[in-house]
Design a protein around this motif. Sequence first.
Motif, PDB file in Angstrom:
ATOM      1  N   GLU A 164      -2.851   3.254   6.135  1.00  0.00           N
ATOM      2  CA  GLU A 164      -3.167   2.230   5.166  1.00  0.00           C
ATOM      3  C   GLU A 164      -1.842   2.269   4.154  1.00  0.00           C
ATOM      4  O   GLU A 164      -1.860   3.567   3.450  1.00  0.00           O
ATOM      5  N   VAL A 165      -1.372   1.561   3.767  1.00  0.00           N
ATOM      6  CA  VAL A 165      -0.223   1.291   2.990  1.00  0.00           C
ATOM      7  C   VAL A 165      -0.595   0.470   1.609  1.00  0.00           C
ATOM      8  O   VAL A 165      -0.772  -0.840   1.595  1.00  0.00           O
ATOM      9  N   ASP A 166      -0.785   0.841   0.332  1.00  0.00           N
ATOM     10  CA  ASP A 166      -1.035   0.303  -0.941  1.00  0.00           C
ATOM     11  C   ASP A 166      -2.345  -0.419  -0.783  1.00  0.00           C
ATOM     12  O   ASP A 166      -2.433  -1.879  -1.121  1.00  0.00           O
ATOM     13  N   GLY A 167      -3.336  -0.146  -0.003  1.00  0.00           N
ATOM     14  CA  GLY A 167      -4.615  -0.327   0.176  1.00  0.00           C
ATOM     15  C   GLY A 167      -4.647  -1.309   1.118  1.00  0.00           C
ATOM     16  O   GLY A 167      -5.823  -2.029   1.330  1.00  0.00           O
ATOM     17  N   HIS A 168      -3.662  -1.558   2.137  1.00  0.00           N
ATOM     18  CA  HIS A 168      -3.750  -2.420   3.079  1.00  0.00           C
ATOM     19  C   HIS A 168      -3.274  -1.791   4.563  1.00  0.00           C
ATOM     20  O   HIS A 168      -2.696  -0.913   4.488  1.00  0.00           O
TER      21      HIS A 168
END
Length: 260
Positions: A194-198
Amino acid sequence: MTAVNTRASLITDLRALDLRPGMIVMVHSALGQVGYTVGGPVTVIGALLDVLADEGTLVMPGESPQLADPATWNDPRVDAAWHEAIREHLPVFDPRTTPTTMGAIPEAFRTYPGTRRSHHPLVSVCANGRHAEAITREHPLAFCEGRGSPFEQLYDLGAHTLLLGVGFDRCTSLHFAESLAANRRTKVMRMLAEVDGHRAWIDVPQMGADGGRYFPEVGRAFVATGQATAGRVGGADSLLFATRALVDFATPWFARTSPG
């Protein structure tokens, strides 16, 4: 015929191995080697926590390699034609629900009351006890067994390692030891995170897999120094030793021996 294992008998065996209250101990385990245990893996966990007492901390690996790119799984059950669908629909890591593949004892431990889990998609660490929050608080995505990881915390906190029916090929602190050597072996791992909420597939550098090449050899050399205590826990041949002693022995060993 080997006697059945109970919580009380395992406590006796662990104390004979010199496990003591207040210790921080990373346990690598194989329930099948321990033998039939009344109550199964939670009995083993309970015995360990009883011996360590309230001031101690129990730690286990919570690895989830199923969140690596499916092309690297080497699983004959998975058709290569399925890879894109797997990449699109694979659930992102959740410390509460993502299972570990490290065996019955770590899988029971990750949901044991009071257990905390570090937030790494592939190489999370679970801990329960006094230092659990400090050990699991930070876990970098890159070189997840190196500096800044729970494995450095275990080294700094003076932890011990217990090999419970398994060999040094399962000892993750040897990855930490090798990470400190200039000629360390590395690779790039593609993982779901999960990167920056995605959710995203990312490529990050990690320590290379040993595949039984060096870890058993350096483990034998370390044991020969007399710095490990051997015994049996249930039916499992076991070793207990200071993690720092192993790392301090293995890092220069890798510097001399590993091809990098």
